[in-house]
Scaffold this active site. Structure first.
Site, mmCIF file in Angstrom:
data_model
loop_
_atom_site.group_PDB
_atom_site.id
_atom_site.type_symbol
_atom_site.label_atom_id
_atom_site.label_comp_id
_atom_site.label_asym_id
_atom_site.label_seq_id
_atom_site.Cartn_x
_atom_site.Cartn_y
_atom_site.Cartn_z
ATOM 1 N N GLU A 85 0.823 -1.220 0.000
ATOM 2 C CA GLU A 85 0.000 0.000 0.000
ATOM 3 C C GLU A 85 0.855 1.267 0.000
ATOM 4 O O GLU A 85 1.697 1.445 0.891
ATOM 5 C CB GLU A 85 -0.911 -0.010 1.239
ATOM 6 N N LYS A 280 -6.623 -0.770 11.926
ATOM 7 C CA LYS A 280 -6.075 -1.160 10.614
ATOM 8 C C LYS A 280 -4.858 -0.294 10.304
ATOM 9 O O LYS A 280 -3.848 -0.773 9.784
ATOM 10 C CB LYS A 280 -7.159 -1.014 9.542
ATOM 11 N N ASP A 296 4.912 -14.561 11.356
ATOM 12 C CA ASP A 296 3.581 -15.006 10.945
ATOM 13 C C ASP A 296 2.562 -13.883 11.196
ATOM 14 O O ASP A 296 2.093 -13.692 12.315
ATOM 15 C CB ASP A 296 3.241 -16.263 11.770
ATOM 16 N N HIS A 393 -1.919 10.615 0.978
ATOM 17 C CA HIS A 393 -2.067 9.289 0.394
ATOM 18 C C HIS A 393 -2.034 9.372 -1.130
ATOM 19 O O HIS A 393 -1.312 8.620 -1.789
ATOM 20 C CB HIS A 393 -3.384 8.671 0.881
HETATM 21 P P1 HMG Z 1 4.425 15.239 3.730
HETATM 22 O O1 HMG Z 1 4.286 16.156 4.851
HETATM 23 O O2 HMG Z 1 3.889 15.659 2.396
HETATM 24 O O3 HMG Z 1 5.930 14.791 3.568
HETATM 25 O O4 HMG Z 1 3.746 13.870 4.152
HETATM 26 P P2 HMG Z 1 7.203 15.669 3.250
HETATM 27 O O5 HMG Z 1 7.387 15.684 1.762
HETATM 28 O O6 HMG Z 1 7.179 16.958 3.985
HETATM 29 O O7 HMG Z 1 8.366 14.762 3.893
HETATM 30 C C1 HMG Z 1 8.466 14.597 5.320
HETATM 31 C C2 HMG Z 1 8.948 13.188 5.618
HETATM 32 O O8 HMG Z 1 7.904 12.254 5.284
HETATM 33 C C3 HMG Z 1 10.158 12.732 4.816
HETATM 34 O O9 HMG Z 1 11.348 13.157 5.425
HETATM 35 C C4 HMG Z 1 9.975 11.240 4.894
HETATM 36 O O10 HMG Z 1 10.363 10.751 6.152
HETATM 37 C C5 HMG Z 1 8.499 11.078 4.718
HETATM 38 P P3 HMG Z 1 12.730 13.117 4.549
HETATM 39 O O11 HMG Z 1 12.941 11.734 4.046
HETATM 40 O O12 HMG Z 1 12.501 14.095 3.418
HETATM 41 O O13 HMG Z 1 13.755 13.546 5.527
HETATM 42 N N1 HMG Z 1 8.160 11.028 3.288
HETATM 43 C C6 HMG Z 1 8.560 10.061 2.433
HETATM 44 N N2 HMG Z 1 9.294 8.949 2.621
HETATM 45 C C7 HMG Z 1 9.518 8.175 1.557
HETATM 46 N N3 HMG Z 1 9.048 8.441 0.306
HETATM 47 C C8 HMG Z 1 8.289 9.512 0.091
HETATM 48 C C9 HMG Z 1 8.036 10.390 1.172
HETATM 49 N N4 HMG Z 1 7.338 11.522 1.294
HETATM 50 C C10 HMG Z 1 7.440 11.907 2.579
HETATM 51 N N5 HMG Z 1 7.832 9.757 -1.139
HETATM 52 C C11 HMG Z 1 2.878 11.673 4.039
HETATM 53 C C12 HMG Z 1 3.383 12.875 3.247
HETATM 54 C C13 HMG Z 1 2.323 10.670 3.060
HETATM 55 C C14 HMG Z 1 4.062 11.066 4.788
HETATM 56 C C15 HMG Z 1 1.806 12.164 5.071
HETATM 57 O O14 HMG Z 1 0.778 12.812 4.374
HETATM 58 C C16 HMG Z 1 1.215 11.036 5.888
HETATM 59 O O15 HMG Z 1 1.805 10.594 6.842
HETATM 60 N N6 HMG Z 1 0.013 10.595 5.531
HETATM 61 C C17 HMG Z 1 -0.650 9.451 6.180
HETATM 62 C C18 HMG Z 1 -0.558 8.300 5.274
HETATM 63 C C19 HMG Z 1 -1.128 7.036 5.837
HETATM 64 O O16 HMG Z 1 -1.485 6.921 6.976
HETATM 65 N N7 HMG Z 1 -1.192 6.038 4.977
HETATM 66 C C20 HMG Z 1 -1.704 4.749 5.303
HETATM 67 C C21 HMG Z 1 -2.743 4.377 4.316
HETATM 68 S S1 HMG Z 1 -4.291 5.030 4.776
HETATM 69 C C22 HMG Z 1 -4.875 3.770 5.795
HETATM 70 O O17 HMG Z 1 -4.831 2.657 5.399
HETATM 71 C C23 HMG Z 1 -5.141 3.926 7.236
HETATM 72 C C24 HMG Z 1 -6.273 4.792 7.758
HETATM 73 O O18 HMG Z 1 -7.543 4.416 7.300
HETATM 74 C C25 HMG Z 1 -6.163 4.570 9.243
HETATM 75 C C26 HMG Z 1 -7.094 5.397 10.057
HETATM 76 O O19 HMG Z 1 -8.201 5.716 9.554
HETATM 77 O O20 HMG Z 1 -6.726 5.671 11.233
HETATM 78 C C27 HMG Z 1 -6.060 6.206 7.371
#
Ligand code: HMG
Length: 438
Positions: A85, A280, A296, A393
């Site tokens: 994901e 989740k 596992d 996301h």
């Molecule tokens: P951002 O603020 O746009 O990131 O966040 P940024 O560009 O400012 O970068 C900050 C840091 O984020 C980076 O530091 C990385 O650590 C990381 P740096 O490496 O530059 O020193 N980062 C990345 N790492 C690797 N590859 C990348 C990258 N971009 C940033 N391309 C971010 C963007 C997606 C991290 C933020 O918006 C976030 O945390 N979103 C949440 C995403 C999430 O939870 N996803 C899970 C799927 S959704 C789900 O299944 C669960 C849910 O339903 C659970 C719930 O309801 O509770 C949501």
């Protein structure tokens, strides 16, 4: 063409593929080609993977991503994550970095006991069974000496065996409920071997027990198996900092943010529909490390979700509070993991993942996994309570949408440049690509 087959398992790998290709695909040659394109060129490595499971026809890739900067009890870890994901690894990495600047994760293993049970029926006087159990209890240890000797040398072994009367739940139902310490192994084979011996010992001793009548002698062993509900194998993870230190680019008002986080978690505590999604998000982190380290994940999932319902209602695994202007956020979860045995010494990528974690003990791995789970939960909640989940996301998912449209390198650059400044949605990307291609 009929879709059922006898003796499939006896066919060679090539013949299995041919049967599948001919039975299910309009273009069998293309299916065969695709299946084989995922074989590893190194035949020995491919054979190793073929042997992990049965009826293997090819490999199924999942990416291995890296979340650096996990500061746990003062030590930095670079965490390997296997997951399909988008945005999970980025989210973990972002939270890890964020909390490393605020004291890091504090983790404690509260205990590390595993559980196994022999389920049996006994039709007779329960007090006689209790007296019999006390009399023969030592035999369970003696008869498993050959199995437990090495584990004992490592400091593990059988902790205790108790007889449980479950007849209030089911007629004639009793258990031997045994607890184990399995050190750095997950211990499934060790536990199941001990249990199967306990069952034999129980049966043998009952038949020879003079005080039992004929019916009482006839104990019926139903099954002997470990439990994945490891309520005494618990790790705690916590982060905390003064509320004003929570601020960062999307958190202009840390007090509002902290209060919203606490409320979001309270909602997951009281509302099962939210709790499942909330948990989740935690499992996004947990499963990814559990998979990467060859553990596992089904056992972990089953145990953790049962634990989330332990008080009678499914609830949030994580909790938060604000006290004396300090934001504290924590979670306690059951985790039975191994860093030796199973796939850990067989799968080259698992070995690599464990080496990257500096070959942790099983209890150290419990702490890393729990910290990744909490980090993931924090990232999701931070997004949910500030920008909304879609912004980050979809930013991470953009590459997948571009791939769906087989974009040329030039198109990719134009799309990425455009969506650096504009919100990503599937529809917006499609419209942009269609416009480009006009
Ligand atoms: P951002 O603020 O746009 O990131 O966040 P940024 O560009 O400012 O970068 C900050 C840091 O984020 C980076 O530091 C990385 O650590 C990381 P740096 O490496 O530059 O020193 N980062 C990345 N790492 C690797 N590859 C990348 C990258 N971009 C940033 N391309 C971010 C963007 C997606 C991290 C933020 O918006 C976030 O945390 N979103 C949440 C995403 C999430 O939870 N996803 C899970 C799927 S959704 C789900 O299944 C669960 C849910 O339903 C659970 C719930 O309801 O509770 C949501």
């Amino acid at each position: 063409m009929k879709n059922n087959i006898n003796g499939f398992s006896k066919l060679s790998k090539e013949k299995k593929i041919d049967w599948i290709a001919e039975t299910y695909f309009a273009q069998p040659e293309k299916a065969v080609q695709l299946i084989k394109s995922y074989w590893n060129a190194d035949a020995k490595l491919q054979q190793l993977h073929d042997d992990f499971i049965e009826n293997t026809i090819t490999n199924f890739y999942l990416p291995l991503g890296i979340a650096p900067n996990f500061l746990i009890n003062g030590k930095y870890y670079t965490v390997p994550m296997t997951i399909e994901e988008s945005s999970v690894v980025a989210a973990a990495a972002k939270s890890a970095k964020y909390w490393s600047e605020r004291g890091g994760f504090k983790t404690t293993v509260l205990n590390s006991e595993k559980i196994g049970q022999v389920h049996f029926t006994y039709n007779g006087d329960a007090t006689k069974l209790k007296a019999f159990f006390t009399k023969i209890k030592n035999k369970f240890y003696e008869d498993t000496n050959h199995t437990t000797a090495n584990m004992q040398k490592r400091g593990g072994g059988i902790v205790d065996i108790v007889l449980k009367d479950k007849t209030a739940l089911l007629d004639n139902y009793f258990q031997l409920h045994a607890t184990f310490q399995t050190k750095d192994s997950m211990g499934a084979n060790f536990i199941n071997s001990c249990l199967e011996q306990f069952a034999k010992t129980l049966k043998r001793e009952a038949l020879a027990h003079a005080e039992f009548n004929a019916e009482e002698k006839n104990i019926d062993i139903i099954m002997s198996i470990l439990s994945n509900y490891v309520t005494n194998c618990i790790v705690r993870v916590e982060v905390s900092c003064p509320v004003e230190q929570l601020s960062e680019k999307n958190i202009p008002n840390p007090k509002d943010f902290a209060e919203k986080m606490v409320k979001a978690i309270r909602i997951a505590e009281v509302e099962p529909y939210r709790a499942v999604t909330h948990n989740k998000g935690i499992m996004n982190g947990i499963d990814a490390v559990v998979l990467a380290t060859g553990n596992d994940f089904r056992a972990v999932e089953a145990g953790i979700h049962a634990y989330a319902s332990k008080d009678g209602q499914y609830t949030s695994l994580s909790h938060a509070k604000i006290e004396n202007d300090t934001f504290s956020y924590w979670m306690e979860i059951p985790l039975a993991l191994g860093t030796v045995g199973g796939l850990t010494s067989l799968h080259p990528m698992v070995k690599l993942a464990l080496e990257m974690l500096e070959n942790p003990s099983s209890t150290e791995l419990m702490q890393i996994v729990a910290a990744t789970g909490l980090a993931q939960n924090f990232a999701a909640l931070r997004s949910l309570t500030t920008t909304g989940i879609q912004e980050g996301h979809m930013k991470m998912h953009l590459g997948n949408i571009i791939n769906q449209f087989n974009a040329t390198p030039n198109e990719r650059t134009l799309i990425e440049n455009h969506f650096e400044k504009n919100p990503v949605s599937h529809a917006a990307v499609v419209a942009f690509i269609e416009n480009l291609r006009k």
